[in-house]
Design an enzyme around this catalytic site. Structure first.
Site, PDB file in Angstrom:
ATOM      1  N   LYS A 115       0.654   3.447  -2.880  1.00 45.88           N
ATOM      2  CA  LYS A 115      -0.550   4.248  -3.211  1.00 45.88           C
ATOM      3  C   LYS A 115      -0.287   5.761  -3.226  1.00 45.88           C
ATOM      4  O   LYS A 115      -0.620   6.427  -4.214  1.00 45.88           O
ATOM      5  CB  LYS A 115      -1.681   3.921  -2.239  1.00 45.88           C
ATOM      6  CG  LYS A 115      -2.225   2.495  -2.388  1.00 45.88           C
ATOM      7  CD  LYS A 115      -3.198   2.175  -1.268  1.00 45.88           C
ATOM      8  CE  LYS A 115      -3.728   0.750  -1.380  1.00 45.88           C
ATOM      9  NZ  LYS A 115      -4.505   0.372  -0.190  1.00 45.88           N
ATOM     10  N   TYR A 159      -2.210  -2.250 -10.516  1.00 46.51           N
ATOM     11  CA  TYR A 159      -2.261  -2.092  -9.054  1.00 46.51           C
ATOM     12  C   TYR A 159      -1.553  -3.258  -8.358  1.00 46.51           C
ATOM     13  O   TYR A 159      -0.719  -3.059  -7.469  1.00 46.51           O
ATOM     14  CB  TYR A 159      -3.719  -1.968  -8.598  1.00 46.51           C
ATOM     15  CG  TYR A 159      -3.848  -2.030  -7.093  1.00 46.51           C
ATOM     16  CD1 TYR A 159      -3.493  -0.947  -6.298  1.00 46.51           C
ATOM     17  CD2 TYR A 159      -4.310  -3.187  -6.466  1.00 46.51           C
ATOM     18  CE1 TYR A 159      -3.582  -1.023  -4.913  1.00 46.51           C
ATOM     19  CE2 TYR A 159      -4.403  -3.271  -5.089  1.00 46.51           C
ATOM     20  CZ  TYR A 159      -4.035  -2.179  -4.321  1.00 46.51           C
ATOM     21  OH  TYR A 159      -4.111  -2.252  -2.956  1.00 46.51           O
ATOM     22  N   VAL A 217       0.828  -3.883   3.954  1.00 48.27           N
ATOM     23  CA  VAL A 217       0.599  -5.160   4.643  1.00 48.27           C
ATOM     24  C   VAL A 217       1.838  -6.053   4.729  1.00 48.27           C
ATOM     25  O   VAL A 217       1.842  -6.998   5.499  1.00 48.27           O
ATOM     26  CB  VAL A 217      -0.548  -5.995   4.023  1.00 48.27           C
ATOM     27  CG1 VAL A 217      -1.885  -5.412   4.345  1.00 48.27           C
ATOM     28  CG2 VAL A 217      -0.354  -6.164   2.541  1.00 48.27           C
ATOM     29  N   TYR A 250      -5.315   3.983   7.286  1.00 47.58           N
ATOM     30  CA  TYR A 250      -6.639   3.346   7.353  1.00 47.58           C
ATOM     31  C   TYR A 250      -7.421   3.876   8.561  1.00 47.58           C
ATOM     32  O   TYR A 250      -7.452   5.070   8.800  1.00 47.58           O
ATOM     33  CB  TYR A 250      -6.516   1.824   7.404  1.00 47.58           C
ATOM     34  CG  TYR A 250      -5.491   1.283   6.468  1.00 47.58           C
ATOM     35  CD1 TYR A 250      -5.619   1.469   5.099  1.00 47.58           C
ATOM     36  CD2 TYR A 250      -4.386   0.610   6.939  1.00 47.58           C
ATOM     37  CE1 TYR A 250      -4.667   0.984   4.230  1.00 47.58           C
ATOM     38  CE2 TYR A 250      -3.430   0.121   6.074  1.00 47.58           C
ATOM     39  CZ  TYR A 250      -3.572   0.314   4.717  1.00 47.58           C
ATOM     40  OH  TYR A 250      -2.631  -0.151   3.866  1.00 47.58           O
ATOM     41  N   SER A 290       0.794  -1.238   0.000  1.00 47.34           N
ATOM     42  CA  SER A 290       0.000   0.000   0.000  1.00 47.34           C
ATOM     43  C   SER A 290       0.818   1.277   0.000  1.00 47.34           C
ATOM     44  O   SER A 290       0.288   2.351  -0.266  1.00 47.34           O
ATOM     45  CB  SER A 290      -0.867   0.038   1.253  1.00 47.34           C
ATOM     46  OG  SER A 290      -2.146  -0.377   0.925  1.00 47.34           O
TER      47      SER A 290
HETATM   48  N1  GLU Z   1      -1.840  -5.356  -2.230  1.00 48.10           N
HETATM   49  C1  GLU Z   1      -2.547  -5.160  -1.008  1.00 48.10           C
HETATM   50  C2  GLU Z   1      -4.039  -5.297  -1.213  1.00 48.10           C
HETATM   51  O1  GLU Z   1      -4.632  -4.563  -1.943  1.00 48.10           O
HETATM   52  C3  GLU Z   1      -2.193  -3.842  -0.432  1.00 48.10           C
HETATM   53  C4  GLU Z   1      -2.856  -3.643   0.880  1.00 48.10           C
HETATM   54  C5  GLU Z   1      -2.032  -2.887   1.853  1.00 48.10           C
HETATM   55  O2  GLU Z   1      -0.806  -2.898   1.812  1.00 48.10           O
HETATM   56  O3  GLU Z   1      -2.666  -2.230   2.718  1.00 48.10           O
HETATM   57  O4  GLU Z   1      -4.606  -6.161  -0.644  1.00 48.10           O
END
Ligand code: GLU
Length: 615
Positions: A72, A194, A264, A246, A69
């Site tokens: 992002k 993504y 994650v 989050y 993430s």
């Molecule tokens: N590739 C992960 C997903 O979309 C990223 C989530 C994350 O790192 O918070 O599930």
């Protein structure tokens, strides 16, 4: 014997944090992407990078893991650069959802994801990466993310395949976005991009460098390359501070006080704008999906180094280095007689403001106050920007508004030391025109502007330097009080010389054997400090003398004297001077030396006044 290397207190502190939290065994390694489950829960690295490119790292700071993430916000920044704010805002909002990373937070009417930090917003953002084919978009994205780290990055195929084959929820989100026309074309394309961006391999050192790039307004501190425009770096950090963690985002900005983003795989990146970037890696996650050790390290770092954004002391250094008055500081043109007298009485109407460092609202505002406080006593204001490291458009605007107010009350204003400043130049030209630039910033050196102000003062007070045919012997400053007979005796011992511009009259280091009266034209006195370029120290005009100090001490020349225009000079050899005593003219020697003492005393006083005014 070699000196022992002294350990950095910062590295030492990071090691202490590492030791402290390595023992913490809370949290679970993410397994929902099967490949992530292979991570070693004991991996733990911390890195801190400063905006000037120093990186401190401890523990497993070179262990690779997938960025997940944390890609992002970076891709969001790249989308802003590529397609612009309007297009980006049309597809993704900036409201915190306060929900988990994979929540399906879409605006019920428009289908627009609430923000780019949740998966829905991130997949929509990936759809904005430009390129004519999926391969081109993929390569481009990888290159651009590499720019944040200042090194070539690669994707981890195993993690990519693992997520691609199991990411059903993300696939559902992508199709939902397609349904609302937030993404156009085949939704599998942005979804695939993504998954791939999440699988980019990084180290926590990379994260720290990426964070420092954001802290530096978009300039990578290692490569010195601009990755993002400052306004886009600012937008990215804003959305990261409200949505990056989050459903922990609120608490994070409250407790840690830095925009942060976690992934994650156990990565965490935090940014203190203007100062530093932090990268941490430790795979075990808490219930909200953030690295347990990562959060604890951020907490301690913030507390122990005072990094909370809203709780930090004033970091702005005052921009005003000193103010000087034209009564204390003179241009390099040395003056004699009536001119000197006028400047002594009226010079206070000229004020010089020496600014330094970074001009921002908070550092410039006290300067404005100080200029206005003294404006009633001024006719000329020089604002010297030669020592200003950085100024933004807002400070350009404030400076020019200040200038307008001063001009309205009849004060002449010059900005000096700004010739190379493109930001100021663009601003001045956009507000006035090229002519406005020349008028306001035409003098690059403070000294030239000061001389122009002095000339205006002298004109105003009716004492201008004599025009040719120059200053005859009887009006020379060293001949004050001479009788006509004495002048004649002196004249008989002088040799007249005409030299053209650029001629060297005296060379530094050479033996001294004469002094000179300047009848017409201008000479410059030059010094060449060790290893530096020659500098003009002062300029002399008609009526003044040079090479005369050696009359007292007979030491070699301390400076070079060169004609700045065609000149006419009168040379008095020291031999002729010394013979005066034997010729029954020792009173001439006495008078010359007494006048010389007077001139030197006046110069010393004015040098002292200038030094005092520097406090
Ligand atoms: N590739 C992960 C997903 O979309 C990223 C989530 C994350 O790192 O918070 O599930």
């Amino acid at each position: 014997m070699p000196f022992p290397t002294v350990a950095s207190p910062i590295g030492h502190y990071l090691q202490h944090l590492h030791d402290k939290f390595a023992r913490l065994e809370d949290g679970q390694v993410a397994t929902y992407i099967p490949e992530l489950g292979r991570a070693n829960p004991a991996w733990f690295g911390i890195a801190v990078a400063t905006v000037d490119g120093q990186v401190y790292e401890v523990g497993d700071s070179r262990q690779e893991f997938t960025i997940q993430s944390i890609s992002k916000p970076l891709v969001y920044g790249l989308a802003l650069e590529a397609v612009g704010l309007k297009q980006v805002l049309a597809r993704v909002g900036v409201e915190p959802s306060g929900e988990a990373f994979n929540s399906i937070s879409l605006d019920p009417k428009t289908g627009r994801p609430l923000n780019p930090m949740i998966n829905a917003g991130a997949i929509a953002t990936s759809g904005l990466v430009p390129g004519s084919s999926p391969e081109e978009r993929r390569t481009r994205l990888l290159e651009l993310i590499g720019e944040f780290a200042a090194r070539d990055l690669a994707m981890d195929d195993a993690v990519y395949c693992s997520e691609r084959d199991t990411g059903h929820r993300n696939r559902a989100i992508a199709h939902l976005l397609r349904n609302f026309d937030i993404i156009t074309g085949d939704p599998e394309d942005p979804l695939d991009l993504y998954f791939r961006q999440c699988s980019i391999s990084v180290t926590c050192r990379d994260l720290a460098v990426m964070a420092a790039t954001l802290a530096g307004g978009g300039v990578n501190p290692l490569s010195r390359r601009r990755v993002l425009q400052p306004q886009n770096a600012g937008r990215l950090l804003s959305v990261m501070s409200s949505c990056g963690m989050y459903d922990y985002a609120g608490e994070c900005i409250y407790n840690v006080g830095m925009p942060a983003k976690s992934g994650v795989a156990g990565g965490l990146l935090a940014v203190l704008p203007g100062q530093l970037g932090i990268g941490i890696f430790s795979p075990p996650l808490d219930a909200k999906g953030n690295s347990v050790r990562g959060i604890r390290v951020c907490h301690d770092l913030s507390q122990d180094f005072g990094l909370h954004l809203f709780n930090s002391p004033r970091v702005v250094t005052p921009a005003l280095k000193h103010v000087q008055s034209g009564a204390d500081v003179r241009s390099k043109r040395l003056r004699a007689g009536a001119e000197l007298e006028v400047l002594r009485r009226q010079g206070g109407c000229i004020r010089l403001y020496q600014l330094r460092g970074r001009l921002v609202f908070a550092s410039l505002e006290p300067v404005i106050r100080s200029v206005l406080r003294e404006a009633a006593d001024c006719t000329h204001v020089i604002i010297d920007l030669a020592q200003v490291a950085d100024l933004d458009r807002a400070s350009c605007r404030l400076l020019l508004d200040l200038r307008d107010q001063l001009v309205r009350s009849g004060v002449r204003v010059f900005l000096t030391g700004a010739a190379d400043n493109q930001t100021l130049r663009n601003y001045v030209v956009s507000r006035f025109d090229e002519g406005g630039w020349t008028q306001l910033c035409g003098f690059d050196s403070r000294d030239e502007a000061l001389e122009a102000c002095e000339e205006e003062l002298l004109k105003r007070h009716g004492s201008k330097r004599p025009e040719p045919p120059g200053v005859p012997l009887k009006q020379q400053e060293l001949c004050r009080g001479f009788t006509p007979g004495e002048l004649q005796d002196l004249a008989q011992r002088l040799t007249a010389l005409d030299l053209s511009a650029d001629a060297e009259v005296l060379a530094a280091g050479s033996a001294a054997d004469a002094m000179y009266f300047l009848v017409q034209g201008e000479v410059g006195i030059f010094l060449k400090p060790d290893g530096a370029a020659e500098q003009l120290i002062s300029r002399l005009g008609p009526g003044m003398s040079f090479g005369e100090v050696a009359l007292v001490d007979r030491a070699p020349r301390s400076a070079t004297v060169r004609a700045l225009s065609d000149i006419q000079i009168l040379r008095l050899s020291f031999e002729a001077f010394d013979l005066l005593a034997d010729e029954g003219l020792s009173h001439l020697q006495t008078k010359l030396i007494a006048n010389l003492a007077g001139v030197l005393a006046a110069r010393l006083r004015s040098a002292n006044a200038e030094i005092r005014s520097l406090k």
